[in-house]
Design a protein around this motif. Structure first.
Motif, PDB file in Angstrom:
ATOM      1  N   ILE A 423      -1.787  -2.984   2.803  1.00 19.78           N
ATOM      2  CA  ILE A 423      -0.391  -3.380   3.050  1.00 19.78           C
ATOM      3  C   ILE A 423       0.569  -2.783   2.025  1.00 19.78           C
ATOM      4  O   ILE A 423       1.731  -2.543   2.298  1.00 19.78           O
ATOM      5  N   GLY A 424       0.034  -2.508   0.828  1.00 16.66           N
ATOM      6  CA  GLY A 424       0.894  -1.936  -0.217  1.00 16.66           C
ATOM      7  C   GLY A 424       1.406  -0.545   0.103  1.00 16.66           C
ATOM      8  O   GLY A 424       2.345  -0.060  -0.527  1.00 16.66           O
ATOM      9  N   LYS A 425       0.819   0.154   1.105  1.00 17.81           N
ATOM     10  CA  LYS A 425       1.281   1.507   1.451  1.00 17.81           C
ATOM     11  C   LYS A 425       2.657   1.506   2.088  1.00 17.81           C
ATOM     12  O   LYS A 425       3.245   2.566   2.271  1.00 17.81           O
ATOM     13  N   VAL A 426       3.173   0.312   2.422  1.00 18.34           N
ATOM     14  CA  VAL A 426       4.536   0.262   2.939  1.00 18.34           C
ATOM     15  C   VAL A 426       5.531   0.686   1.870  1.00 18.34           C
ATOM     16  O   VAL A 426       6.656   1.073   2.169  1.00 18.34           O
ATOM     17  N   GLY A 427       5.128   0.616   0.602  1.00 23.69           N
ATOM     18  CA  GLY A 427       6.001   1.041  -0.489  1.00 23.69           C
ATOM     19  C   GLY A 427       5.793   2.480  -0.906  1.00 23.69           C
ATOM     20  O   GLY A 427       6.368   2.934  -1.880  1.00 23.69           O
ATOM     21  N   LYS A 435       0.848  13.839   4.451  1.00 24.98           N
ATOM     22  CA  LYS A 435       0.790  15.208   3.933  1.00 24.98           C
ATOM     23  C   LYS A 435      -0.537  15.865   4.303  1.00 24.98           C
ATOM     24  O   LYS A 435      -1.605  15.336   3.996  1.00 24.98           O
ATOM     25  N   PRO A 436      -0.518  17.036   4.984  1.00 28.80           N
ATOM     26  CA  PRO A 436      -1.771  17.657   5.428  1.00 28.80           C
ATOM     27  C   PRO A 436      -2.554  18.334   4.313  1.00 28.80           C
ATOM     28  O   PRO A 436      -3.754  18.512   4.420  1.00 28.80           O
ATOM     29  N   GLY A 437      -1.902  18.744   3.243  1.00 21.05           N
ATOM     30  CA  GLY A 437      -2.596  19.462   2.172  1.00 21.05           C
ATOM     31  C   GLY A 437      -3.059  18.542   1.060  1.00 21.05           C
ATOM     32  O   GLY A 437      -2.948  17.325   1.128  1.00 21.05           O
ATOM     33  N   ARG A 438      -3.588  19.143   0.002  1.00 22.95           N
ATOM     34  CA  ARG A 438      -4.065  18.386  -1.149  1.00 22.95           C
ATOM     35  C   ARG A 438      -2.891  17.801  -1.908  1.00 22.95           C
ATOM     36  O   ARG A 438      -1.865  18.446  -2.090  1.00 22.95           O
ATOM     37  N   LEU A 439      -3.024  16.553  -2.347  1.00 22.81           N
ATOM     38  CA  LEU A 439      -1.972  15.895  -3.119  1.00 22.81           C
ATOM     39  C   LEU A 439      -1.980  16.405  -4.556  1.00 22.81           C
ATOM     40  O   LEU A 439      -3.035  16.698  -5.127  1.00 22.81           O
ATOM     41  N   SER A 440      -0.785  16.510  -5.154  1.00 24.39           N
ATOM     42  CA  SER A 440      -0.706  16.826  -6.572  1.00 24.39           C
ATOM     43  C   SER A 440      -1.123  15.606  -7.388  1.00 24.39           C
ATOM     44  O   SER A 440      -1.266  14.498  -6.865  1.00 24.39           O
ATOM     45  N   LYS A 441      -1.322  15.818  -8.695  1.00 21.21           N
ATOM     46  CA  LYS A 441      -1.726  14.708  -9.555  1.00 21.21           C
ATOM     47  C   LYS A 441      -0.683  13.601  -9.526  1.00 21.21           C
ATOM     48  O   LYS A 441      -1.013  12.417  -9.430  1.00 21.21           O
ATOM     49  N   GLU A 442       0.600  13.983  -9.577  1.00 20.09           N
ATOM     50  CA  GLU A 442       1.667  12.991  -9.577  1.00 20.09           C
ATOM     51  C   GLU A 442       1.710  12.245  -8.236  1.00 20.09           C
ATOM     52  O   GLU A 442       1.929  11.021  -8.201  1.00 20.09           O
ATOM     53  N   GLU A 443       1.505  12.971  -7.117  1.00 21.37           N
ATOM     54  CA  GLU A 443       1.524  12.316  -5.811  1.00 21.37           C
ATOM     55  C   GLU A 443       0.369  11.338  -5.671  1.00 21.37           C
ATOM     56  O   GLU A 443       0.523  10.241  -5.134  1.00 21.37           O
ATOM     57  N   PHE A 444      -0.842  11.729  -6.180  1.00 20.09           N
ATOM     58  CA  PHE A 444      -1.992  10.837  -6.063  1.00 20.09           C
ATOM     59  C   PHE A 444      -1.791   9.585  -6.912  1.00 20.09           C
ATOM     60  O   PHE A 444      -2.171   8.487  -6.506  1.00 20.09           O
ATOM     61  N   GLU A 445      -1.159   9.750  -8.106  1.00 22.13           N
ATOM     62  CA  GLU A 445      -0.881   8.575  -8.933  1.00 22.13           C
ATOM     63  C   GLU A 445       0.053   7.615  -8.210  1.00 22.13           C
ATOM     64  O   GLU A 445      -0.080   6.394  -8.318  1.00 22.13           O
ATOM     65  N   LEU A 446       1.018   8.162  -7.436  1.00 20.38           N
ATOM     66  CA  LEU A 446       1.929   7.302  -6.672  1.00 20.38           C
ATOM     67  C   LEU A 446       1.175   6.602  -5.545  1.00 20.38           C
ATOM     68  O   LEU A 446       1.388   5.410  -5.292  1.00 20.38           O
ATOM     69  N   ILE A 447       0.264   7.315  -4.872  1.00 17.60           N
ATOM     70  CA  ILE A 447      -0.546   6.707  -3.811  1.00 17.60           C
ATOM     71  C   ILE A 447      -1.355   5.534  -4.374  1.00 17.60           C
ATOM     72  O   ILE A 447      -1.485   4.470  -3.759  1.00 17.60           O
ATOM     73  N   SER A 451      -2.355  -0.441  -4.313  1.00 15.85           N
ATOM     74  CA  SER A 451      -3.180  -1.637  -4.547  1.00 15.85           C
ATOM     75  C   SER A 451      -2.381  -2.711  -5.273  1.00 15.85           C
ATOM     76  O   SER A 451      -2.425  -3.897  -4.915  1.00 15.85           O
ATOM     77  N   ARG A 452      -1.632  -2.307  -6.306  1.00 12.21           N
ATOM     78  CA  ARG A 452      -0.818  -3.286  -7.044  1.00 12.21           C
ATOM     79  C   ARG A 452       0.328  -3.819  -6.183  1.00 12.21           C
ATOM     80  O   ARG A 452       0.652  -5.011  -6.222  1.00 12.21           O
ATOM     81  N   ILE A 453       0.965  -2.914  -5.421  1.00 15.53           N
ATOM     82  CA  ILE A 453       2.075  -3.342  -4.562  1.00 15.53           C
ATOM     83  C   ILE A 453       1.573  -4.377  -3.561  1.00 15.53           C
ATOM     84  O   ILE A 453       2.186  -5.433  -3.361  1.00 15.53           O
ATOM     85  N   GLY A 454       0.422  -4.096  -2.921  1.00  7.59           N
ATOM     86  CA  GLY A 454      -0.134  -5.036  -1.953  1.00  7.59           C
ATOM     87  C   GLY A 454      -0.494  -6.368  -2.582  1.00  7.59           C
ATOM     88  O   GLY A 454      -0.243  -7.435  -2.012  1.00  7.59           O
ATOM     89  N   HIS A 455      -1.068  -6.310  -3.796  1.00 13.35           N
ATOM     90  CA  HIS A 455      -1.435  -7.561  -4.484  1.00 13.35           C
ATOM     91  C   HIS A 455      -0.193  -8.387  -4.785  1.00 13.35           C
ATOM     92  O   HIS A 455      -0.198  -9.617  -4.638  1.00 13.35           O
ATOM     93  N   ASP A 456       0.898  -7.719  -5.204  1.00 14.96           N
ATOM     94  CA  ASP A 456       2.133  -8.445  -5.509  1.00 14.96           C
ATOM     95  C   ASP A 456       2.689  -9.139  -4.266  1.00 14.96           C
ATOM     96  O   ASP A 456       3.323 -10.201  -4.356  1.00 14.96           O
ATOM     97  N   ILE A 457       2.451  -8.555  -3.101  1.00 15.20           N
ATOM     98  CA  ILE A 457       2.937  -9.161  -1.859  1.00 15.20           C
ATOM     99  C   ILE A 457       2.085 -10.367  -1.480  1.00 15.20           C
ATOM    100  O   ILE A 457       2.592 -11.462  -1.206  1.00 15.20           O
ATOM    101  N   VAL A 458       0.764 -10.182  -1.480  1.00 15.85           N
ATOM    102  CA  VAL A 458      -0.141 -11.203  -0.933  1.00 15.85           C
ATOM    103  C   VAL A 458      -0.303 -12.396  -1.867  1.00 15.85           C
ATOM    104  O   VAL A 458      -0.487 -13.524  -1.417  1.00 15.85           O
TER     105      VAL A 458
END
Length: 557
Positions: A423-427, A435-447, A451-458
């Motif tokens: 559920i946290g992926k809504v943020g 994105k069809p290609g490989r994520l950058s390090k910064e993009e993967f850190e954002l992805i 988990s934390r966003i979802g935990h804060d919701i639930v």
């Protein structure tokens, strides 16, 4: 409350509870409904605001890049044109020195040289030599040799008063000779002792520049111009903001950069009709010239404003729908409470009343369960490649839990947590999820923050604590290499370890934007490979037994 919520997706028979417990359960259901509605509305509005901010900066950034590219092209064109003009004037100056004729109008060798048009670039219409009094002494065009004085022209005055022999650019005029608009480019002619002897003037075809500017695309309601560094406008494109010869030196957006002839992209008010512009400036080499490409900031943002209205309407409509269903659920809870009190007063029909309450509460719990699934589907709609992912993970997680002999209460917690584990992926921005290609390090850190966003919701909803732990810990790994907290072994909730294995199997056997589905055999090999390292060995064994007993189960998952 936890027991009642845990049972909301199950199929066990309802057991009558005490009056106090029923009241507590109904209050918990109200809080759950309100919490889900508020959480969804907060997530929806956050996503809309994030998209609006991205579009806003994206529109302004694209406009700035367009103006920079156009200004760079104009700079290169102007630099070539004025460089060849300077070379031509230098050639005439060399002939003057070679003949030792100075500005004497009598030697025909000067006129003969000027009549050789092959030495002049195509954008130079004529070359004229003026004596110290500003009178025409020689010219490349016979008509231009008509006796006249140009001493009052600004280019003559600027060249006469110049400290060196650098070129001076005059205000565009209509030539008395050819009746065509021209740009005078003048150069001081010194005597042997350095005193003023006259001026060399090349008349450039203004149409040559305007034809080039008309072919440029400044984008939106754009304007392009060539100016002197003192702010005098020389040439504008098809959407010019002022006439040639107008001074722009006092306008706020131009003043700072024109005087310094600096390269920059700025935003601000131009002074023309109160409009604000995004403008890029480029100095033309060492010449006293600047090119400008600008776009109307309001025109750039017109599309963004249209998107803003659409998003506001969409947000209001969805919010009203959510509020409507939340109100309906709360009303059902209130109606159930009223029904309970009335039935309790009818002692002769207590058994029937209990059965009615049980049935109503089951329906209400089913409605809440469907609301949770609807919220999960809403999150998955942002990424068409993972549609149904949470539902499939939930089903496989339940099969594994039952294979491990967990009680129904924990199985229900696992089903509910798995339904909302992402559920946290809504943020997370939708472009990263798809994105069809490989994520950058910064993009993967954002992805990874989902988990934390979802935990804060639930965690703010009155579910069993195991549900929130599943959302927070389903990416933790048995050997401590997971995220967000790097938990290890038994420090990870068993429910989260079960969902982690189901998540891996479902991800490998499903299509993703960056690869096709890899099949069940690959999934089995992968969880065997990580058994006892990243994945709990007992959970992996239970999953393998489930799949071995019925390999087709993955198709229904």
């Amino acid at each position: 409350m936890h027991a009642s919520i845990q049972a909301l997706t199950g199929t066990r028979a309802f057991r009558p509870d005490t009056t106090e417990n029923r009241s507590h359960s109904q209050r918990g259901l109200r809080r759950g409904v309100v919490g889900l509605a508020v959480g969804f509305l907060l997530l929806l509005n956050s996503a809309l605001v994030f998209d609006l901010i991205n579009d806003y900066h994206g529109s302004l950034g694209a406009a700035a890049r367009t103006t920079m590219n156009v200004a760079r092209t104009m700079e290169q064109h102007a630099a070539r044109a004025f460089a060849t003009t300077d070379q031509t004037l230098s050639g005439v100056a060399d002939v003057l020195k070679a003949t030792s004729a100075a500005i004497d109008p009598r030697p025909s060798i000067i006129d003969e040289f000027l009549e050789r048009r092959y030495t002049m670039p195509p954008h130079v219409l004529a070359i004229v030599i003026l004596d110290a009094q500003g009178k025409v002494a020689h010219a490349s065009d016979l008509m231009a040799r008509t006796p006249m004085s140009l001493a009052d022209r600004d280019y003559f005055v600027r060249a006469r008063d110049a400290a060196d022999s650098g070129i001076q650019v005059g205000v565009p005029v209509v030539s008395r000779i050819s009746n065509r608009p021209v740009i005078p480019v003048a150069r001081r002619i010194p005597t042997t002792d350095g005193s003023f002897a006259g001026v060399l003037v090349a008349y450039l075809d203004l149409n040559h520049f305007q034809r080039f500017y008309q072919d440029l695309d400044a984008g939106f309601s754009g304007t392009i111009a060539l100016l002197r560094t003192d702010g005098t406008l020389l040439i504008t494109g098809p959407y010019g903001v002022a006439a040639p010869g107008t001074s722009l030196a006092e306008h706020a957006v131009f003043r700072k950069h024109l005087q310094r002839a600096s390269n920059a992209t700025v935003e601000g008010a131009s002074g023309f009709g109160g409009q604000e512009w995004i403008a890029s400036y480029r100095a033309v080499g060492d010449l006293p010239l600047v090119v400008v490409a600008g776009v109307d900031r309001q025109a750039v943002l017109s599309g963004w404003h249209d998107g803003l209205s659409l998003r506001v309407v969409l947000g209001v409509v969805i919010s009203l729908v959510v509020v409507f269903f939340a109100v309906q659920l709360v009303r059902k809870i209130d109606n159930l409470d009223t029904t309970n009190r009335r039935l309790e007063e009818e002692s002769g029909r207590r058994s029937e009343a209990e059965e009615a309450r049980a049935d109503a509460l089951r329906r209400l719990k089913n409605t809440l369960a469907q609301s949770v699934e609807a919220l999960a589907h809403t999150v998955e709609k942002r990424d068409p490649y993972t549609a149904g992912h949470q539902t499939r993970v939930a089903r496989l997680s339940v099969l594994i839990a039952r294979e491990m002999g967990l009680p129904d209460e924990r199985v229900d917690n696992i089903r509910l947590g798995a339904l909302m584990h992402d559920i946290g992926k809504v943020g997370i921005p939708a472009e990263l999820l798809t994105k069809p290609g490989r994520l950058s390090k910064e993009e993967f850190e954002l992805i990874k923050t989902h988990s934390r966003i979802g935990h804060d919701i639930v965690r703010n909803i009155d579910f069993d604590p195991a549900v929130a732990r599943i959302v927070a810990e389903h990416h933790e790994r048995f050997d401590g290499t997971g995220y967000p907290n790097g938990l290890k072994g038994e420090h990870i909730a068993l429910e989260a370890r079960i969902v982690a294995v189901a998540d891996v199997v479902e991800a490998i056997t499903s299509h993703r934007p960056y690869r096709p589905a890899l099949g069940l055999e690959t999934a089995v090999n992968e969880i065997r490979k990580h058994r006892g390292s990243a994945l709990d060995p007992a959970v992996v064994d239970a999953c393998l037994r489930t799949l071995e007993r019925d390999p087709a189960v993955i198709g229904s998952v």
